[in-house]
Design an enzyme around this catalytic site. Structure first.
Site, PDB file in Angstrom:
ATOM      1  N   LYS A   1       0.826  -1.220   0.000  1.00  0.00           N
ATOM      2  CA  LYS A   1       0.000   0.000   0.000  1.00  0.00           C
ATOM      3  C   LYS A   1       0.853   1.259   0.000  1.00  0.00           C
ATOM      4  O   LYS A   1       0.489   2.254  -0.616  1.00  0.00           O
ATOM      5  CB  LYS A   1      -0.944   0.015   1.214  1.00  0.00           C
ATOM      6  CG  LYS A   1      -2.115  -0.928   1.042  1.00  0.00           C
ATOM      7  CD  LYS A   1      -3.180  -0.690   2.098  1.00  0.00           C
ATOM      8  CE  LYS A   1      -4.328  -1.664   1.953  1.00  0.00           C
ATOM      9  NZ  LYS A   1      -5.222  -1.690   3.100  1.00  0.00           N
TER      10      LYS A   1
ATOM     11  N   LYS B   1      -4.613 -10.038  -6.808  1.00  0.00           N
ATOM     12  CA  LYS B   1      -5.801 -10.223  -5.970  1.00  0.00           C
ATOM     13  C   LYS B   1      -6.928  -9.313  -6.454  1.00  0.00           C
ATOM     14  O   LYS B   1      -6.669  -8.182  -6.858  1.00  0.00           O
ATOM     15  CB  LYS B   1      -5.373  -9.840  -4.548  1.00  0.00           C
ATOM     16  CG  LYS B   1      -6.340 -10.112  -3.457  1.00  0.00           C
ATOM     17  CD  LYS B   1      -5.749  -9.670  -2.123  1.00  0.00           C
ATOM     18  CE  LYS B   1      -5.740  -8.164  -1.968  1.00  0.00           C
ATOM     19  NZ  LYS B   1      -5.460  -7.676  -0.612  1.00  0.00           N
TER      20      LYS B   1
ATOM     21  N   LYS C   1     -10.409  -3.629  -4.084  1.00  0.00           N
ATOM     22  CA  LYS C   1     -11.201  -2.403  -4.195  1.00  0.00           C
ATOM     23  C   LYS C   1     -10.413  -1.323  -4.916  1.00  0.00           C
ATOM     24  O   LYS C   1     -10.976  -0.398  -5.470  1.00  0.00           O
ATOM     25  CB  LYS C   1     -11.511  -1.862  -2.789  1.00  0.00           C
ATOM     26  CG  LYS C   1     -12.425  -2.725  -1.955  1.00  0.00           C
ATOM     27  CD  LYS C   1     -12.456  -2.205  -0.504  1.00  0.00           C
ATOM     28  CE  LYS C   1     -13.268  -3.142   0.388  1.00  0.00           C
ATOM     29  NZ  LYS C   1     -13.060  -2.903   1.805  1.00  0.00           N
TER      30      LYS C   1
HETATM   31  P1  TYM Z   1     -10.782  -5.435   3.957  1.00  0.00           P
HETATM   32  O1  TYM Z   1     -11.926  -4.514   3.982  1.00  0.00           O
HETATM   33  O2  TYM Z   1      -9.601  -5.090   3.106  1.00  0.00           O
HETATM   34  O3  TYM Z   1     -11.245  -6.890   3.560  1.00  0.00           O
HETATM   35  C1  TYM Z   1     -12.336  -7.504   4.198  1.00  0.00           C
HETATM   36  C2  TYM Z   1     -12.264  -9.020   4.090  1.00  0.00           C
HETATM   37  O4  TYM Z   1     -12.282  -9.416   2.709  1.00  0.00           O
HETATM   38  C3  TYM Z   1     -11.192 -10.301   2.470  1.00  0.00           C
HETATM   39  N1  TYM Z   1     -10.739 -10.137   1.101  1.00  0.00           N
HETATM   40  C4  TYM Z   1     -10.585 -11.138   0.223  1.00  0.00           C
HETATM   41  N2  TYM Z   1     -10.778 -12.455   0.341  1.00  0.00           N
HETATM   42  C5  TYM Z   1     -10.541 -13.214  -0.756  1.00  0.00           C
HETATM   43  N3  TYM Z   1     -10.131 -12.718  -1.946  1.00  0.00           N
HETATM   44  C6  TYM Z   1      -9.922 -11.393  -2.115  1.00  0.00           C
HETATM   45  N4  TYM Z   1      -9.531 -10.909  -3.284  1.00  0.00           N
HETATM   46  C7  TYM Z   1     -10.144 -10.538  -0.990  1.00  0.00           C
HETATM   47  N5  TYM Z   1     -10.050  -9.198  -0.791  1.00  0.00           N
HETATM   48  C8  TYM Z   1     -10.411  -8.969   0.489  1.00  0.00           C
HETATM   49  C9  TYM Z   1     -10.136  -9.909   3.490  1.00  0.00           C
HETATM   50  O5  TYM Z   1      -9.216 -10.950   3.716  1.00  0.00           O
HETATM   51  C10 TYM Z   1     -10.978  -9.593   4.700  1.00  0.00           C
HETATM   52  O6  TYM Z   1     -11.291 -10.779   5.411  1.00  0.00           O
HETATM   53  N6  TYM Z   1      -7.833  -5.620   7.744  1.00  0.00           N
HETATM   54  C11 TYM Z   1      -9.092  -6.253   7.462  1.00  0.00           C
HETATM   55  C12 TYM Z   1     -10.240  -5.675   8.239  1.00  0.00           C
HETATM   56  C13 TYM Z   1     -10.095  -5.849   9.717  1.00  0.00           C
HETATM   57  C14 TYM Z   1     -10.220  -7.059  10.445  1.00  0.00           C
HETATM   58  C15 TYM Z   1     -10.026  -6.730  11.796  1.00  0.00           C
HETATM   59  C16 TYM Z   1     -10.483  -8.371  10.045  1.00  0.00           C
HETATM   60  C17 TYM Z   1      -9.842  -4.864  10.632  1.00  0.00           C
HETATM   61  N7  TYM Z   1      -9.801  -5.415  11.878  1.00  0.00           N
HETATM   62  C18 TYM Z   1     -10.073  -7.699  12.785  1.00  0.00           C
HETATM   63  C19 TYM Z   1     -10.527  -9.327  11.055  1.00  0.00           C
HETATM   64  C20 TYM Z   1     -10.311  -9.011  12.410  1.00  0.00           C
HETATM   65  C21 TYM Z   1      -9.329  -6.189   5.938  1.00  0.00           C
HETATM   66  O7  TYM Z   1      -8.638  -6.772   5.211  1.00  0.00           O
HETATM   67  O8  TYM Z   1     -10.332  -5.481   5.475  1.00  0.00           O
END
Ligand code: TYM
Length: 347
Positions: free
Chosen positions: A127, A211, A214
């Site tokens: 990032k 991957k 967003k």
């Molecule tokens: P975020 O919003 O980036 O993603 C949310 C969830 O979606 C999953 N994900 C995917 N899974 C499979 N293939 C993909 N291409 C893909 N893109 C995203 C992510 O693995 C995630 O599960 N940092 C976390 C948010 C967070 C969190 C936490 C999660 C903040 N605090 C505590 C668990 C526990 C995140 O990636 O958000």
């Protein structure tokens, strides 16, 4: 997937704290198929097995900058959780910023985590890119806030996509170091990552090595949960594949990342193992397979989009759900925070 019982591993929890599921999604950009298949869809059966907490991580969202529509994006994620099958009466659904324990515990844990540990985080490197000195301190400390999210509830099971595995390992290290340094064995349990389903990493529809995300500049790379039926079908038809028909073995398909990704998406949407889908479509042309995949995707995602839109017509009701969730979340997190303050030696 949703109909099957999920086998979850036991966690290291010597003090026997009550087991809890915790996960979250950031209210940034558009929710996409990766978020759904890698995370939210897998949460639905878990809420019947253990008390579950699903957070909209708005404090994480600001690590990449402040957006004027943060509140609406937060409501949108909450609506998506509910539209995908999370029951806000059974599970706790709330915005992270409404429970101050997250930020307070994150500060304490910032003083436990080591810079060397954070320097290894690949997501920060991706990032921040070449301009590390220009990104916010918050982006660097992001994984510590994530550890605080989990540990504020002593969550034992954390269902996420594969890209979050390293952050979960860090959360475990932070929990362990807190327990050791402050001589409070078992104070925080070791949270167990749950990386579930046939698509723990959904790939871009344009590049099987990237991957689905967003932040990809090309909207054709992802299927958004808000896409119309026509957009979903068009994106699948335009998805990159290769000229060969579908092969007979997983090994063969593993060497064809774009093709393998589409098979995985089909399997996840159908709730079946990938091997079954391979058997079903062996020898088929991708043109045929893509038509079937488009129909399946529309049949699963169309109703979710409609439910989301219906929920979002009543913002006041979503706000009520989120406020109720925040009160229930506080009731769990505040006593744990009080114990943490005591363990840390504050007056
Ligand atoms: P975020 O919003 O980036 O993603 C949310 C969830 O979606 C999953 N994900 C995917 N899974 C499979 N293939 C993909 N291409 C893909 N893109 C995203 C992510 O693995 C995630 O599960 N940092 C976390 C948010 C967070 C969190 C936490 C999660 C903040 N605090 C505590 C668990 C526990 C995140 O990636 O958000």
């Amino acid at each position: 997937m949703t109909d099957q019982a999920v086998q979850t591993p036991a966690t290291s929890n010597p003090a026997g704290h009550p087991e809890r599921v915790f996960s979250g999604v950031q209210p940034t950009g558009n929710l996409h198929l990766g978020n759904y298949l890698g995370a939210i869809r897998n949460w639905v059966p878990l809420q019947d097995q253990r008390p579950s907490i699903f957070c909209v991580v708005d404090l994480h969202a600001i690590t990449a900058g402040f957006e004027p529509d943060l509140a609406d994006k937060t409501r949108e994620i909450a609506a998506a959780y509910i539209a995908c099958g999370i029951d806000p009466k059974k599970s706790i659904v709330f915005p992270q910023s409404r429970v101050s324990a997250h930020a307070e515990l994150a500060w304490i844990l910032n003083c436990v985590a080591r810079i060397g540990w954070l320097d290894r985080m690949t997501q920060f490197k991706d990032k921040a890119g070449k301009h590390k000195e220009r990104v916010s301190v918050g982006l660097y400390a992001y994984p510590v806030l994530m550890a605080a999210d989990i540990l504020a509830y002593r969550a034992t099971h954390v269902p996420v996509g594969e890209d979050q595995k390293q952050h979960l390992e860090l959360a475990r290290d932070i929990a362990q170091k807190f327990n050791n340094d402050l001589n409070v064995p078992g104070f925080f349990p070791q949270p167990e990552p749950l990386i579930l389903g046939p698509t723990p990493r959904v790939m871009s529809l344009r590049d099987g090595k990237a991957k689905m995300s967003k932040s990809d500049a090309s909207d054709l790379s992802r299927i958004n949960l808000k896409d119309s039926d026509e957009e979903i079908a068009a994106k699948i038809r335009k998805a990159r594949t290769d000229p060969e028909p579908i092969g007979g073995t997983m090994e063969e398909m593993d060497a064809r990342p774009e093709a393998s990704n589409l098979l995985g998406i089909y399997a996840a949407l159908a709730g079946k193992p990938k091997a079954d889908i391979l058997e079903q479509f062996e020898g088929a042309q991708f043109s045929t397979f893509k038509n079937e995949l488009a129909d399946l995707a529309v049949s699963v995602l169309g109703p979710i989009r409609q439910r989301m839109a219906a929920l979002l017509t009543d913002k006041a009701e979503i706000d009520r759900v989120l406020e109720d969730g925040a009160a229930r979340a506080r009731a769990i997190a505040m006593p744990i925070l009080a114990e943490t303050r005591k363990a840390a030696g504050f007056l």
